[in-house]
Design an enzyme around this catalytic site. Structure first.
Site, PDB file in Angstrom:
ATOM      1  N   THR A 138       0.887   3.837   6.062  1.00 50.76           N
ATOM      2  CA  THR A 138      -0.464   3.307   5.891  1.00 50.76           C
ATOM      3  C   THR A 138      -0.852   2.347   6.994  1.00 50.76           C
ATOM      4  O   THR A 138      -2.003   2.340   7.458  1.00 50.76           O
ATOM      5  CB  THR A 138      -0.577   2.605   4.519  1.00 50.76           C
ATOM      6  OG1 THR A 138      -0.365   3.560   3.481  1.00 50.76           O
ATOM      7  CG2 THR A 138      -1.942   1.971   4.337  1.00 50.76           C
TER       8      THR A 138
ATOM      9  N   THR B 274       4.861   2.601   2.729  1.00 48.75           N
ATOM     10  CA  THR B 274       5.430   1.849   1.604  1.00 48.75           C
ATOM     11  C   THR B 274       6.060   2.728   0.530  1.00 48.75           C
ATOM     12  O   THR B 274       6.958   2.284  -0.188  1.00 48.75           O
ATOM     13  CB  THR B 274       4.358   0.961   0.946  1.00 48.75           C
ATOM     14  OG1 THR B 274       3.283   1.788   0.467  1.00 48.75           O
ATOM     15  CG2 THR B 274       3.818  -0.060   1.932  1.00 48.75           C
TER      16      THR B 274
END
Length: 333
Positions: A13, A86
């Site tokens: 991300t 993540t």
């Protein structure tokens, strides 16, 4: 001389941009450099792109390649930061803890919940923590997120959208950033226990089973027939498994006799398993299962993969699970 830090970008991300089908990794390490310099005063940064992937697409072969890359670069830098998505970050940091045990520099894995391109992102703050932890001189593998530093094999993602996405499971934080700056709790660091020698061998012939009431014991035999060499079972409570109507423990005993490594832990995130308390746990121990104690699921799975890559000797495998290698477990006496 200022300390020299390497930033290894794997995507995720933090480096994402808008694509035709949603967010995709697209910002390179070189593109990040100007913004990273803002959070790395008095440090010399260099970047390297290892890959550019959503972390859902990062697997064991990538862990081995990344560990080899870090091992080669570790002699040239004072610290290394790995930028990572993540979703599987805790699996990567756990496996790196085993593959890079006794490394002499800090290796810090970080990421973000919003892209660096977003003006309100957590990206730069997480990078700031990661970069300065990598310059701390404290050897080991760590996760830096939301102004906290976590031992790499104790991190777990516990929230999907909050900036406070990761927690240290069954282990105190290694460090934190507050109005006092970056504080490192040195009593929580793991001491080097030998020379550094990267150990990147692994086996992906493993499975994870989360028990539920009514689960059929046949699944274990199916896994064995498909070539599975090890399985991590998340049992109920302290690690309990059924042994009456659905004799799951009996099925466990059969695959253990055939040479499968069976590791048993708890579905509960905190406090871990203890198979010596209840009848169901003691019956499992009699069948030859190994205990995961207070390991995270990520650490248990990656340790299982790593151990199966180190040896084919069942006695040696059991020995690996009777010791704490990288701070991943507290063995109950």
């Amino acid at each position: 001389m200022s300390k020299k830090i390497l930033i290894i970008n794997t995507g995720g991300t933090l480096s994402s941009v808008k694509g035709a089908n949603g967010l995709v990794p697209g910002i390179s390490g070189k593109d990040m450099m100007e913004e990273l310099k803002m959070v790395s005063k008095n440090l010399t940064l260099e970047t390297e792109d290892f890959c550019s992937l959503d972390s859902a697409n990062i697997g064991p072969e990538d862990w081995a390649g990344l560990a080899s890359c870090i091992a080669q670069r570790s002699h040239e830098y004072d610290g290394i930061v790995v930028i990572h998505g993540t979703d599987t970050l805790a699996y990567t940091s756990s496996m790196l803890s085993f593959m890079l045990q006794n490394i002499s520099i800090p290796v810090v894995v970080t990421g973000s919940q919003l892209s660096m391109a977003n003006p309100v992102a957590d990206a730069l703050e997480n990078c700031r923590c990661g970069i300065h932890m990598s310059a701390s001189g404290c050897p080991g593998v760590f996760v830096a997120f939301n102004r906290k530093v976590i031992l790499g094999c104790r991190a777990s993602k516990v929230r999907t959208m909050s900036f406070d996405a990761f927690e240290s499971i069954n282990y105190p934080y290694v460090g934190e950033i507050s109005s006092l700056g970056l504080q490192i709790f040195r009593e929580n660091l793991v001491e080097k226990r030998g020379i550094f020698r990267p150990q990147t061998a692994y086996s992906d012939k493993v499975a994870l089973l989360k028990l539920y009431p009514g689960i059929t014991p046949d699944v274990l035999e199916l896994l064995y027939e498909r070539g599975c060499r090890g399985v991590f079972i998340e049992g109920f409570g302290l690690g309990g498994m059924p042994f009456l109507k659905n004799d799951f423990i009996g099925a466990v005993g059969k695959v253990v006799e055939k040479g499968m490594l069976v590791l048993v832990g708890s579905q509960c995130r905190y406090e871990g398993s203890n198979l010596s308390v209840y009848e169901t746990g003691r019956l499992a121990l009699e069948k030859g299962v190994l205990q995961a104690y207070d390991m995270t699921a990520e650490a248990a799975m990656t340790k299982l993969m790593w151990v199966l890559g180190q040896t084919d000797d069942l006695r040696e495998m059991k020995e690996y699970f009777s010791v704490d290698i990288a701070g991943e477990v507290k063995i109950r006496s």
